[in-house]
Design a protein around this motif. Structure first.
Motif, short mmCIF file in Angstrom:
data_model
loop_
_atom_site.label_atom_id
_atom_site.label_comp_id
_atom_site.label_asym_id
_atom_site.label_seq_id
_atom_site.Cartn_x
_atom_site.Cartn_y
_atom_site.Cartn_z
N LYS A 71 0.81 -1.21 0.00
CA LYS A 71 0.00 0.00 0.00
C LYS A 71 0.85 1.26 0.00
N ASN A 72 2.00 1.20 0.64
CA ASN A 72 2.78 2.40 0.90
C ASN A 72 4.20 2.26 0.38
N ARG A 73 4.89 3.36 0.23
CA ARG A 73 6.29 3.40 -0.16
C ARG A 73 7.10 4.02 0.98
N ILE A 74 8.31 3.52 1.18
CA ILE A 74 9.18 4.07 2.23
C ILE A 74 9.61 5.48 1.83
N GLU A 75 9.68 6.36 2.81
CA GLU A 75 10.06 7.75 2.57
C GLU A 75 11.47 7.82 1.96
N GLU A 76 11.65 8.75 1.06
CA GLU A 76 12.96 8.97 0.46
C GLU A 76 13.64 10.15 1.15
N VAL A 77 14.89 9.96 1.56
CA VAL A 77 15.61 10.98 2.32
C VAL A 77 16.93 11.29 1.63
N GLN A 78 17.19 12.56 1.42
CA GLN A 78 18.45 12.98 0.80
C GLN A 78 19.47 13.32 1.88
N LEU A 279 25.56 -10.54 15.46
CA LEU A 279 25.63 -11.99 15.34
C LEU A 279 26.08 -12.62 16.66
N GLY A 280 25.26 -13.52 17.16
CA GLY A 280 25.60 -14.21 18.40
C GLY A 280 25.17 -13.49 19.66
N TYR A 281 24.69 -12.27 19.51
CA TYR A 281 24.32 -11.46 20.68
C TYR A 281 22.95 -10.81 20.48
N GLY A 282 21.99 -11.61 20.05
CA GLY A 282 20.63 -11.11 19.93
C GLY A 282 20.25 -10.61 18.55
N ILE A 283 20.98 -11.02 17.53
CA ILE A 283 20.68 -10.53 16.18
C ILE A 283 19.26 -10.91 15.75
N GLU A 284 18.76 -12.03 16.30
CA GLU A 284 17.41 -12.46 15.91
C GLU A 284 16.35 -11.46 16.37
N TYR A 285 16.60 -10.75 17.47
CA TYR A 285 15.65 -9.74 17.93
C TYR A 285 15.63 -8.55 16.95
N THR A 286 16.81 -8.15 16.52
CA THR A 286 16.88 -7.06 15.55
C THR A 286 16.23 -7.45 14.23
N ILE A 287 16.46 -8.69 13.79
CA ILE A 287 15.82 -9.16 12.55
C ILE A 287 14.30 -9.02 12.67
N SER A 288 13.76 -9.50 13.77
CA SER A 288 12.32 -9.47 13.96
C SER A 288 11.78 -8.04 13.95
N VAL A 289 12.44 -7.16 14.71
CA VAL A 289 11.94 -5.78 14.83
C VAL A 289 12.10 -5.02 13.52
N MET A 290 13.26 -5.14 12.88
CA MET A 290 13.47 -4.39 11.64
C MET A 290 12.53 -4.86 10.53
N GLN A 291 12.34 -6.16 10.42
CA GLN A 291 11.42 -6.66 9.39
C GLN A 291 9.99 -6.20 9.67
N ARG A 292 9.60 -6.24 10.93
CA ARG A 292 8.24 -5.80 11.26
C ARG A 292 8.06 -4.32 10.98
N MET A 293 9.08 -3.52 11.30
CA MET A 293 8.99 -2.09 11.01
C MET A 293 8.85 -1.83 9.51
N ARG A 294 9.67 -2.52 8.73
CA ARG A 294 9.60 -2.30 7.29
C ARG A 294 8.26 -2.77 6.73
N LEU A 295 7.79 -3.93 7.17
CA LEU A 295 6.52 -4.44 6.68
C LEU A 295 5.36 -3.54 7.08
N GLU A 296 5.37 -3.05 8.32
CA GLU A 296 4.30 -2.15 8.75
C GLU A 296 4.34 -0.84 7.98
N GLY A 297 5.55 -0.37 7.70
CA GLY A 297 5.68 0.84 6.90
C GLY A 297 5.12 0.66 5.50
N LEU A 298 5.40 -0.50 4.90
CA LEU A 298 4.89 -0.78 3.56
C LEU A 298 3.38 -0.97 3.56
N LYS A 299 2.85 -1.48 4.67
CA LYS A 299 1.40 -1.67 4.77
C LYS A 299 0.65 -0.35 4.94
N GLY A 300 1.37 0.71 5.34
CA GLY A 300 0.70 1.99 5.45
C GLY A 300 0.87 2.72 6.77
#
Length: 388
Positions: A71-78, A279-300
């Protein structure tokens, strides 16, 4: 007693059968009691269909990958501003602008992800694997920045760690002078970071924002537990971009973004940093949060549809990246690998800007971005995936 042999010449037999397209044997019994049947040549079954005819019968279905429409596009920043735009940069960059997840079929990677090289205004304690590349320039931020650009970075991040009261306690004005020197000597946009001191950083970033007025630097960073209002006002008044930093928490990120925007920051003046656990120190938490942020941003979700930055340098905080242990392998290679793998993981989560330290890590990540971009542009021959 010698057993006689009955010898059949297979070649002659096949020659006689050439005129037949098909041979069918029915109710045939071969009974040899006192002899041996031996073929003088291997029997080759005549090929009844030509190779091209057989291939014509095999229809390879066309593979059409699923294309998600968002639905949405990520903001473009210069980042950076030319002389015509009120700055002095010879090079400017844009990040963001995606309409899908990175490198997915149908996703438009409008702007290439960038790497910014970490530079410090005083020599910090760094692992030997990094010091070996910069030991001769670590007393000179300008020379250090130029070295980083020569080794493959797109931008430069200056960390003003000497302003911390626990180190040299340099004044905001002295920090601003360092920024001026860098702007005079490098052509690329700057990311300006403080020392991490919550009381001093807003003052330092404010002074640097004024010294770099119009240059569209990235001020790193505003957080909920420091005077983010001062940083936001400095960005608004002097035409800069703010890095909004939170601690792997979507709700915190939404809150901080909302507050910065309510202060008058434009949408093209905001970049998110949700924190990179390595890597080895909680990278899976960052993966989860960053992907969710990007997906929610794309959803609107307009509070999350901003480019993301990664402190990929955090990888060097992992002891596996630098500790001298023979059973762990060569640490001169282990460290760059740790940073590279952390960076690639963040790349696939949608990160647009990478803060990095080791030349080999920078170059490897840049190569991976190039390769993935080419594949995404020309597409994949899925039928030939085995030989890709």
């Amino acid at each position: 007693m010698r057993i006689p042999k009955l010898i059949i010449d297979a070649a002659e037999w096949l020659e006689e059968l050439k005129e037949f397209e098909e041979i069918e044997l029915e109710n045939v019994t071969i009974d040899v009691k006192n002899g041996i049947i031996e073929f003088s040549a291997p029997v080759l079954i005549p090929q009844m269909m030509r190779e091209e005819e057989r291939r014509a019968e095999i229809k390879i279905p066309e593979y059409r990958p699923f294309v998600q429409e968002w639905k949405n596009r990520i903001e473009e920043v210069q980042l950076g501003a030319t002389e015509e735009e009120g700055g002095t940069r010879k090079k400017v960059f844009r990040i963001g602008g995606e309409n899908g997840m990175p490198f997915y079929p149908g996703s438009e990677m409008k702007n290439r992800p960038l790497v910014t090289f970490d530079v410090f205004d005083m020599p910090p304690p760094l692992p030997k694997a990094i010091r070996d590349h910069f030991e001769d320039v670590m007393e000179d931020p300008v020379a250090w920045a130029k070295r980083g650009l020569e080794l493959g970075a797109n931008l430069v991040t200056i960390h003003l760690v000497s302003t911390d009261p626990r180190t040299k306690d340099r004044t905001p004005e002295e920090a601003a002078e360092t920024v001026r020197e860098l702007l005079e000597n490098v052509e690329v946009p700057l990311v300006i970071g403080g020392s991490g001191n919550p009381e001093k950083d807003p003052l330092v970033l404010e002074a640097c924002a004024k010294a770099a007025k119009g240059e569209r630097c990235l001020l790193a960073s505003a957080t909920l537990d420091i005077d983010y209002e001062r940083i936001a006002r400095a960005a608004i008044e002097n035409n800069h971009v703010v890095l909004a930093w939170t601690s792997i928490d979507i709700n915190q990120q939404k809150e901080l973004n909302r507050k910065l925007l309510n202060l008058g920051l434009r949408r093209d003046q905001l970049v998110m940093d949700p924190t990179t656990a390595v890597l080895g120190y909680g990278i899976e938490y960052t993966i989860s949060v960053m992907q969710r942020m990007r997906l929610e941003g794309l959803k609107g979700d307009k509070e999350l549809s901003f480019p993301m930055s990664s402190g990929t340098t955090n990888a060097w905080g992992a002891r596996e990246a630098w500790m001298k242990r023979e059973d762990w392998g060569d640490r001169m290679l282990r460290g760059p690998l740790w940073e590279t793998i952390t960076g690639v993981t963040m790349l696939l989560c949608g990160v647009d800007l990478f803060m990095m330290l080791h030349p080999r890590s920078v170059q490897t990540l840049q190569n991976i971005i190039d390769q993935l971009s080419r594949i995404a542009e020309k597409g994949v021959e899925y039928e030939n995936w085995i030989t890709m």
